[in-house]
Enzyme design. Structure first.
Site: not given
Length: 399
Positions: A36, A277
């Site tokens: 993130l 991912d």
């Protein structure tokens, strides 16, 4: 589907079936491996933008990797991320803690304090924990608590500066990232797991040799799980030859025989889950030379579409029960989420789910919601897409 407050109040028979007409009801998806970028790399993604992208793809739970700036290597830093999440996120975010301080690979974090805080997954992802003594320590430290060590299997000596699959490296004029660089670490860590105990989770496996190592470990009943990314299930090194830095990813895309082995291993349960991912980068970071461009691809918004096209029967029909296992139920179990947080889609369950529409004519995905645009699938046509995501009775995505 009737939702009252935060629970499912009624499910019409048509919607409750695994697949009826052009709509499929699934539990909220769970991503065990995502980046993130916040704090420290907000030009690529933020918690707000990343979880909006996750919700667009049907995800209600996201495990956030610790390679932020600074790294998630203490309770205080995990708490700081949790405050950001509370300020505005479209999915539940579960911080993954680093294994070593600063992700430097030299000194173990305070595992006991992090476990007491509620962290269940530890990883130096983006870097391999190369030191076998540290691997043994983290396996032992998490063993009794139900924690998980998630390894980025990349030997520094064998693949530390590699860029692409070795077979095409000479053709492209860059250094190779050999399959052995992944398999050697997995073999070593499985040996340590047999001696020390614990739970080893192998991130983003990419080679047929890695599949066989994990298959054999499961035969021996070692506590090992693994994941594969959507891009490793579909794309090959030949795509890198054509597309260049846009498809630079770590581990690299391998050859067609590896893709076939990964698909078969996902179907037979050797590989437990699919994890995105999700690795956003600003456009400038993916431009320039193959050697210098950043590793990584975004994946939240297209993961379901890819997996629905991969997990099909002999007639080409998607096995939606299998999709739910690899994208929801199993990753939730590996990450130790409370069972009630992942809906079984029954009356009285938490209203946390996504709705998928399937179409007879495949079509291109919409433009990404993510702050970054480094998707490998902009030109791919898919039969399925998420049209609604609900988290605890609240719509987080609808189209």
């Amino acid at each position: 589907m009737l939702v009252e407050g935060s629970v499912i109040a009624d499910i019409r028979p048509a919607a409750a079936a695994p697949a009826v007409a052009d709509r499929v009801l699934l539990p909220g998806l769970v991503d065990l491996h995502a980046h993130l970028r916040e704090p420290g790399q907000e030009a690529a993604e933020t918690v707000a933008s990343g979880t909006r992208a996750a919700a667009t793809g049907g995800f209600t739970d996201v495990f956030a990797m610790p390679n932020t700036e600074p790294a998630m290597d203490s309770v205080e830093r995990v708490e700081a991320l949790e405050r950001i999440v509370r300020a505005g996120a479209s999915a539940r975010v579960h911080p993954i803690a680093a294994v070593t301080l600063g992700r430097q690979g030299t000194e173990l974090v305070d595992v006991v304090s992090l476990l007491s805080h509620g962290v269940r997954v530890f990883s130096d992802d983006g870097s391999c924990v190369d030191d076998p003594a540290l691997v043994a320590q983290i396996l032992a430290a998490t063993s009794a608590s139900g924690g998980v060590f998630a390894q980025h299997a990349q030997s520094r000596e064998l693949a530390g500066s590699g860029v692409v699959h070795s077979r095409i490296a000479g053709q492209l004029g860059v250094e190779g990232w050999p399959a052995l660089g992944e398999e050697a670490v997995i073999a070593r860590d499985l040996g340590l797991l047999a001696e020390v105990g614990g739970h080893l989770h192998v991130c983003h496996i990419s080679t047929r040799g890695a599949v066989e190592l994990i298959r054999e470990a499961k035969r021996k009943r070692l506590r090992v799980t693994s994941e594969v990314t959507p891009h490793h299930l579909v794309l090959t090194d030949e795509d890198v030859v054509r597309e260049g830095a846009a498809l630079k990813v770590n581990p690299p895309l391998r050859e067609a025989a590896d893709v076939a082995a990964l698909r078969e291993a996902l179907r037979d349960g050797t590989i437990d889950i699919v994890a995105t991912d999700h690795a956003p980068h600003p456009l400038v970071a993916k431009q320039g030379s193959l050697q210098d461009a950043a590793f990584g691809l975004i994946g939240f918004e297209t993961a379901l579409s890819v997996v629905a096209d991969v997990l099909v029967d002999h007639a080409g029909r998607t096995d939606w029960a299998a999709v739910a296992q690899v994208l929801a139920y199993r990753p939730a179990a590996i990450g130790s989420l409370p069972p009630e947080s992942v809906s079984q889609l029954r009356v009285g369950d938490a209203a946390t789910f996504c709705v998928v529409e399937t179409e007879s004519s495949p079509r291109l995905p919409p433009a990404p919601v993510s702050k970054s645009r480094n998707t490998p699938f902009a030109k791919h046509r898919f039969r399925s897409r998420v049209t609604r995501t609900v988290l605890e009775g609240r719509d987080t995505h609808r189209s």
